[in-house]
Scaffold this active site. Structure first.
Site: not given
Length: 516
Positions: A194, A270, A304, A407
């Protein structure tokens, strides 16, 4: 509809027509070897350049997820009935199926994700590279014989899980799709993947090209597009999904891991990063300035592994920042489809607003805006409401500020200073994340001493963002667990089976009872 969005819709229509998809309401799923429409609520995608509607599609929904998993289960048995060498040949053929489709795939990715076309071309090449690499592993996965102290022959096999569920993010949908599909298939699994509901199309088109070109069993790759609480939930909770792989935020990663844990299903996560880019006074400064710029401003910071925390030794901090700000001002921020563009818009309005809020909060807390923080000049009038943000550098940032620990996932660099090695290591490790980091110094011993003490899954010395399919990738802490790519990534998609063969002439006499 303004001119830019109309042009984007026209380009999108041509691209979708080429693959037999209805541009008005595309059948955004690839299930059991064909494009299939969802049956859930309508999802509207916005053009990142203008924030106006670009296209609509329907959520896949639970019934289509069920169909995809059934197809995957059947295809996986057919896949494993082939010899390992034959599976490798078919994966090689699948990689060659991208030939002639590089530009259409890159253009489709650029339109939906808002990424510069030059970056998207590189990511198509990376997908091909992944399938070529893992095709070579298909017939090279060996077990081992254990020299047990008994009359038994004991050997260990590495076996596939069966059907794996994968969820990928919006920042690099095509790249992360290939990054996960290739090792899953090489290990002998079938996949139901997905993508983010914000970037649904390229994964489905990629699956079609791979399956057809490689003569893969229909259903070996299934792409289901939709929302997390509907399609995503149906995938992560399904009893036939034997392993979950997620690439995205720590918040969602925890939910994925919890869903798997309730069924005792393992997962690979991850997740995000807040990577430290450490520059010592003796660093090669020209290279370090260029590296710091690429580390954060490439992909508009939506990476990332972005080097979002720049740690500078005090002696060079002022000079380095001046040079970096001058370099940032030369970055061409513009429309994703233009060849000159080096940085496009953020992918969606919600992310754009969040980034702006974090910048404003940092300035309120005492950070100094060295450059950026606003929409860049020179954009077309029709892009005035798009998700564009100029390369941004914040100095006088303290470790206790939110901008230093959260982040951001945007083109925002925070600068902090340090005195010595110990100070640099403490600052670098002062985060819940542990994905990546870098050290710049001409003193090799010092660079390696620092690199070995960083709590990060990937560390670069005098460089940044070098990633290859042959090398393992992943993190610690809030950056997740498990590894993608390399042999480690392949083994994440297998589990072990231990087989005991009795060799004694009288087996009953040799039998004993173990502690288990």
């Amino acid at each position: 509809m303004n001119t830019l969005t109309q042009q984007a819709c026209d380009r999108l229509r041509l691209l979708l027509d080429a693959y037999g998809l209805d541009p008005q309401q595309p059948s955004a799923n690839w299930v059991q070897g064909r494009f299939v429409a969802g049956s859930g609520e309508t999802i509207t995608l916005q053009d990142p350049v203008t924030n106006l509607p670009l296209l609509h599609y329907q959520d896949a929904g639970e019934a289509l997820v069920e169909q995809a998993i059934e197809a995957a289960h059947s295809a996986q048995q057919e896949w494993m009935a082939l010899s390992a060498s034959e599976r490798g040949r078919r994966m090689q053929a699948a990689s060659r199926g991208l030939e002639g489709h590089e530009e259409p795939l890159a253009r489709l990715e650029s339109l939906i994700a808002g990424k510069p076309i030059r970056d998207c071309r590189g990511e198509v090449d990376k997908v091909r590279e992944m399938f070529e690499y893992y095709a070579g592993w298909c017939d090279k996965q060996h077990g081992e014989v254990i020299d047990v102290p008994s009359t038994h022959l004991n050997y260990v096999q590495r076996v596939p899980y069966g059907v794996v569920g994968q969820i990928t993010p919006w920042n690099a949908p095509l790249f992360t799709c290939g990054w996960q599909l290739a090792p899953a298939l090489a290990a002998g699994n079938a996949a139901v993947l997905k993508p983010s509901e914000l970037t649904p199309l390229t994964s489905a088109v990629l699956a079609m090209l791979l399956e057809h070109s490689g003569r893969l069993p229909p259903g070996l790759i299934n792409i289901v597009n939709g929302l997390g609480h509907t399609t995503g939930s149906a995938l992560t909770t399904h009893p036939q999904v034997a392993k979950l792989v997620f690439v995205g935020s720590p918040e969602t990663g925890r939910l994925i891991a919890e869903a798997g844990a309730r069924r005792l299903v393992p997962s690979v996560l991850e997740l995000g990063g807040k990577s430290a880019n450490i520059v010592f006074a003796d660093a090669p400064l020209d290279d370090a300035v260029a590296g710091a710029q690429a580390a954060i401003f490439a992909a508009a910071g939506q990476s990332c592994v972005a080097g979002s925390r720049l740690l500078l030794q005090q002696d060079i901090a002022e000079t380095f920042c001046q040079r970096l700000a001058a370099a940032a001002a030369t970055i061409e921020v513009g429309l994703p489809g233009e060849e000159a563009t080096r940085m496009g818009p953020l992918q969606n309005a919600a992310q754009y607003q969040r980034v702006r809020q974090l910048i404003d909060a940092a300035v309120t807390e005492g950070a100094e805006l060295l450059t950026g923080g606003t929409r860049p000049a020179g954009l077309p009038d029709d892009a005035a409401q798009g998700n564009f943000l100029a390369p941004t550098i914040l100095t006088k940032v303290r470790p206790d500020m939110a901008i230093a620990s959260e982040e951001v996932f945007g083109p925002v660099l925070v600068v902090m200073t340090f005195e010595d090695e110990a100070d640099a290591i403490e600052l670098a490790n002062g985060t819940a994340f542990g994905l990546a980091g870098a050290v710049w110094s001409q003193d090799t011993g010092k660079a390696l001493r620092v690199a070995h003490q960083l709590r990060a899954g990937t560390v670069w010395v005098n460089g940044y963002k070098s990633i290859n399919v042959m090398s393992p990738f992943g993190g610690f802490g809030d950056s997740g667990y498990g590894r993608s790519s390399g042999l480690d990534g392949l083994r994440e998609y297998t589990t072990t089976r231990s087989v005991w063969v009795e060799t004694a002439p009288k087996a009953s006499a040799a039998m004993g009872y173990g502690s288990r």
